[in-house]
Structures are given as structure tokens and as C-alpha cells.
Design a protein around this motif. Sequence first.
Motif, PDB file in Angstrom:
ATOM      1  N   ASN A  13     -48.060 -22.600   5.909  1.00 42.42           N
ATOM      2  CA  ASN A  13     -48.491 -24.280   5.663  1.00 42.42           C
ATOM      3  C   ASN A  13     -48.171 -24.755   5.031  1.00 42.42           C
ATOM      4  OD1 ASN A  13     -51.514 -24.147   6.282  1.00 42.42           O
ATOM      5  ND2 ASN A  13     -52.243 -22.971   5.168  1.00 42.42           N
ATOM      6  N   PRO A  14     -47.607 -26.008   5.567  1.00 41.34           N
ATOM      7  CA  PRO A  14     -47.182 -27.426   5.245  1.00 41.34           C
ATOM      8  C   PRO A  14     -47.875 -27.747   3.780  1.00 41.34           C
ATOM      9  CG  PRO A  14     -48.256 -28.549   6.646  1.00 41.34           C
ATOM     10  CD  PRO A  14     -48.652 -26.718   7.368  1.00 41.34           C
ATOM     11  N   ARG A  15     -47.024 -28.043   2.519  1.00 34.83           N
ATOM     12  CA  ARG A  15     -47.025 -28.472   1.522  1.00 34.83           C
ATOM     13  C   ARG A  15     -48.070 -29.567   1.611  1.00 34.83           C
ATOM     14  NH1 ARG A  15     -45.048 -26.454  -3.207  1.00 34.83           N
ATOM     15  NH2 ARG A  15     -42.557 -25.361  -2.756  1.00 34.83           N
ATOM     16  N   THR A  37     -39.789 -39.741   7.923  1.00 34.09           N
ATOM     17  CA  THR A  37     -39.302 -38.619   7.619  1.00 34.09           C
ATOM     18  C   THR A  37     -39.340 -37.118   7.652  1.00 34.09           C
ATOM     19  OG1 THR A  37     -39.249 -40.144   5.617  1.00 34.09           O
ATOM     20  CG2 THR A  37     -38.296 -37.924   5.073  1.00 34.09           C
ATOM     21  N   VAL A  38     -40.201 -37.033   8.368  1.00 29.97           N
ATOM     22  CA  VAL A  38     -40.676 -35.451   8.938  1.00 29.97           C
ATOM     23  C   VAL A  38     -39.941 -35.494  10.008  1.00 29.97           C
ATOM     24  CG1 VAL A  38     -42.471 -34.235   9.442  1.00 29.97           C
ATOM     25  CG2 VAL A  38     -43.089 -35.246   7.886  1.00 29.97           C
ATOM     26  N   GLU A  39     -40.159 -36.321  11.182  1.00 34.01           N
ATOM     27  CA  GLU A  39     -39.247 -36.547  12.957  1.00 34.01           C
ATOM     28  C   GLU A  39     -38.124 -36.168  11.819  1.00 34.01           C
ATOM     29  OE1 GLU A  39     -40.226 -36.211  16.115  1.00 34.01           O
ATOM     30  OE2 GLU A  39     -42.282 -36.218  14.602  1.00 34.01           O
ATOM     31  N   ALA A  40     -37.281 -37.217  11.258  1.00 34.54           N
ATOM     32  CA  ALA A  40     -35.816 -37.333  11.447  1.00 34.54           C
ATOM     33  C   ALA A  40     -35.884 -35.441  10.761  1.00 34.54           C
ATOM     34  CB  ALA A  40     -35.457 -38.279   9.657  1.00 34.54           C
ATOM     35  N   VAL A  41     -36.583 -34.830   9.439  1.00 30.58           N
ATOM     36  CA  VAL A  41     -35.894 -33.789   9.103  1.00 30.58           C
ATOM     37  C   VAL A  41     -36.552 -32.403  10.853  1.00 30.58           C
ATOM     38  CG1 VAL A  41     -37.795 -31.214   8.205  1.00 30.58           C
ATOM     39  CG2 VAL A  41     -37.476 -33.732   7.330  1.00 30.58           C
ATOM     40  N   PHE A  42     -37.428 -32.571  11.523  1.00 30.33           N
ATOM     41  CA  PHE A  42     -37.321 -31.980  12.561  1.00 30.33           C
ATOM     42  C   PHE A  42     -36.225 -31.956  12.934  1.00 30.33           C
ATOM     43  CE2 PHE A  42     -42.156 -32.106  12.220  1.00 30.33           C
ATOM     44  CZ  PHE A  42     -42.597 -30.846  11.800  1.00 30.33           C
ATOM     45  N   GLU A  43     -35.572 -33.350  14.118  1.00 33.06           N
ATOM     46  CA  GLU A  43     -34.663 -33.464  14.639  1.00 33.06           C
ATOM     47  C   GLU A  43     -33.210 -32.740  13.667  1.00 33.06           C
ATOM     48  OE1 GLU A  43     -33.996 -34.512  17.306  1.00 33.06           O
ATOM     49  OE2 GLU A  43     -36.371 -34.028  17.874  1.00 33.06           O
ATOM     50  N   MET A  71     -37.584 -32.539   0.856  1.00 34.86           N
ATOM     51  CA  MET A  71     -37.995 -31.548   1.986  1.00 34.86           C
ATOM     52  C   MET A  71     -39.360 -30.752   1.452  1.00 34.86           C
ATOM     53  SD  MET A  71     -36.218 -30.436   4.617  1.00 34.86           S
ATOM     54  CE  MET A  71     -36.556 -29.347   5.275  1.00 34.86           C
ATOM     55  N   TYR A  72     -38.922 -30.954   0.189  1.00 34.63           N
ATOM     56  CA  TYR A  72     -40.295 -29.591  -0.496  1.00 34.63           C
ATOM     57  C   TYR A  72     -41.396 -30.182  -0.344  1.00 34.63           C
ATOM     58  CZ  TYR A  72     -36.539 -25.978  -1.286  1.00 34.63           C
ATOM     59  OH  TYR A  72     -35.835 -25.123  -1.594  1.00 34.63           O
ATOM     60  N   GLN A  73     -41.567 -31.786  -0.537  1.00 33.89           N
ATOM     61  CA  GLN A  73     -42.604 -31.660  -0.519  1.00 33.89           C
ATOM     62  C   GLN A  73     -43.520 -31.556   0.793  1.00 33.89           C
ATOM     63  OE1 GLN A  73     -42.212 -36.337  -1.698  1.00 33.89           O
ATOM     64  NE2 GLN A  73     -41.190 -36.129  -2.301  1.00 33.89           N
ATOM     65  N   LYS A  92     -37.467 -22.271   4.765  1.00 34.80           N
ATOM     66  CA  LYS A  92     -37.830 -21.991   6.043  1.00 34.80           C
ATOM     67  C   LYS A  92     -38.571 -21.934   6.789  1.00 34.80           C
ATOM     68  CE  LYS A  92     -34.917 -19.292   8.681  1.00 34.80           C
ATOM     69  NZ  LYS A  92     -33.454 -18.181   8.991  1.00 34.80           N
ATOM     70  N   GLN A  93     -39.077 -20.875   7.152  1.00 37.57           N
ATOM     71  CA  GLN A  93     -39.694 -20.093   7.870  1.00 37.57           C
ATOM     72  C   GLN A  93     -41.600 -21.246   8.156  1.00 37.57           C
ATOM     73  OE1 GLN A  93     -39.130 -18.907   5.417  1.00 37.57           O
ATOM     74  NE2 GLN A  93     -38.414 -17.206   6.795  1.00 37.57           N
ATOM     75  N   ALA A  94     -42.085 -21.747   7.177  1.00 36.33           N
ATOM     76  CA  ALA A  94     -43.215 -23.238   7.286  1.00 36.33           C
ATOM     77  C   ALA A  94     -42.206 -24.436   8.123  1.00 36.33           C
ATOM     78  CB  ALA A  94     -43.431 -23.504   5.700  1.00 36.33           C
ATOM     79  N   LEU A  95     -41.348 -24.682   7.761  1.00 37.01           N
ATOM     80  CA  LEU A  95     -40.369 -25.756   8.463  1.00 37.01           C
ATOM     81  C   LEU A  95     -40.387 -24.762  10.025  1.00 37.01           C
ATOM     82  CD1 LEU A  95     -38.423 -28.206   9.152  1.00 37.01           C
ATOM     83  CD2 LEU A  95     -36.689 -27.016   8.281  1.00 37.01           C
ATOM     84  N   LEU A  96     -39.783 -23.540  10.161  1.00 34.17           N
ATOM     85  CA  LEU A  96     -40.376 -23.770  11.623  1.00 34.17           C
ATOM     86  C   LEU A  96     -41.429 -23.410  12.261  1.00 34.17           C
ATOM     87  CD1 LEU A  96     -37.602 -20.603  11.572  1.00 34.17           C
ATOM     88  CD2 LEU A  96     -37.180 -22.919  12.058  1.00 34.17           C
ATOM     89  N   TYR A  97     -42.523 -23.201  11.834  1.00 35.82           N
ATOM     90  CA  TYR A  97     -43.511 -22.989  12.428  1.00 35.82           C
ATOM     91  C   TYR A  97     -43.957 -24.550  12.560  1.00 35.82           C
ATOM     92  CZ  TYR A  97     -48.920 -21.557  12.504  1.00 35.82           C
ATOM     93  OH  TYR A  97     -50.245 -21.193  13.488  1.00 35.82           O
ATOM     94  N   ALA A  98     -44.195 -25.395  11.277  1.00 36.04           N
ATOM     95  CA  ALA A  98     -44.236 -26.837  11.826  1.00 36.04           C
ATOM     96  C   ALA A  98     -43.536 -27.001  13.290  1.00 36.04           C
ATOM     97  CB  ALA A  98     -43.880 -27.674  10.247  1.00 36.04           C
TER      98      ALA A  98
END
Length: 209
Positions: free
Chosen positions: A10-12, A23-29, A59-61, A66-72
Motif C-alpha cells: 500500500n502507498p502511504r 510529483t507522483v507522476e514525476a516519480v513514476f516517470e 518519496m517516503y510520503q 521499492k516494491q510499493a512503488l513498483l506495484y503503484a
Amino acid sequence: MDVAAPRHLNPRKRPRQARSTVTVEAVFEATIQVLLIEGVHRLTTTRVAERAGVSVGTMYQYFPHKQALLYALNERYLDRLADRVEDVCLRHHGVSTAIMVEALVTAYWEAKTERSDVTRVLYSSAVELDNEALIEAFARRMDRATTAMLATAPDADYADLDLINATLLSVIFGTVRNVFERNMPLTLQVEIRKQLVAMCLSYLKAAGG
């Protein structure tokens, strides 16, 4: 996607304001770029934060690891793919089976090939995830959209539409994935896509189309 992620993935929190969404779109890209350059095994939240131009704290917000990021990232990708196919299916209610199949194959194929490098890295990243429920939710959306479309075909009458549809999608999805996993040349991809449409039409005709 209408599915609850495993608790550890789950994302925080999820973005609610325009600035947070950017911000999140920038993180995804940035995640995609790190995957393309470094590979999934060298992906870290620190590398992603640096490339996205955000702090590790930011990022941690959103993503605790890493796994939560890849899942999202995979969830976003499947959501957009499902939206695209659903839209195409809805717009092709009531047309001939041939037009339906051409539209369905085209929509799915083009969605996968527009950024083929991204498709490949997401396939490779998925092996690290507990994403069975996510894939199942995506499959349900596809099943609903395509069965609803096929049911309106004026030139077909299927005895078991659910089975026919499941087989049809298995052929389409499996063929496209095989093309990417084998990294086939573009000229061959074009011919395979034509053969895929012909194969789907022949199957549907034999099944009642």
C-alpha cells in the motif's frame, strides 16, 4: 484499479491536490527511466528520488519501499490500459464482428507498442510483486468490456459467450506478450498483428460468429 493492494504494498498516501499529482507522476516517470537504464534489480527509491528531483523524504510520503512503488506503477499502467480498451469497446457496440475484432486488437496492440520499452520493463518488474489480485481486477474489467461489445454483434450468436470471450482475450494477450518477450522486429510485428486478427475472426466464426 478496483482492488485492495496487499498491505505491505500500500502507498502511504495518494495524491489529492494537483501539485501532489504532478510529483507522483514525476516519480513514476523517473522510476521508468531508472528501470530502463539500471534494470529492476538496481532500482532503489533513492535513485528514483534523485532522477525525479524530489527528496527521499517526499518519496517516503507516498511509497515506503521499492516494491510499493513498483506495484503503484503497474497499477497505473493497467488502469490506463483498461480505460483505453473499455472506451474502444463501448464505441464499437452494434458493429460487425470483423470491425469489433480489428478495433480490439488495434487498441490493445497500440497501447502496448506506443512505449514498448516501458511495456518490457513493466513485464520484468512484475515478477517481484504480489500482484495476482491486480491482474485479476484488470482481467475482470476486460471481460466486462469485451463481452458487452461482442453481445451486440448483429452477425453472431454465441452459445457460451463467457468462454468464447476468455479464449479470445487469452489469444490476444498471449500473442502480444510473446512479441515483446522475444523482442521481434517491427516488420514481423506488423505481419503477426494481421495474422492475429485473421485468427481471432476465424475462431469467432467457428464459434458462432
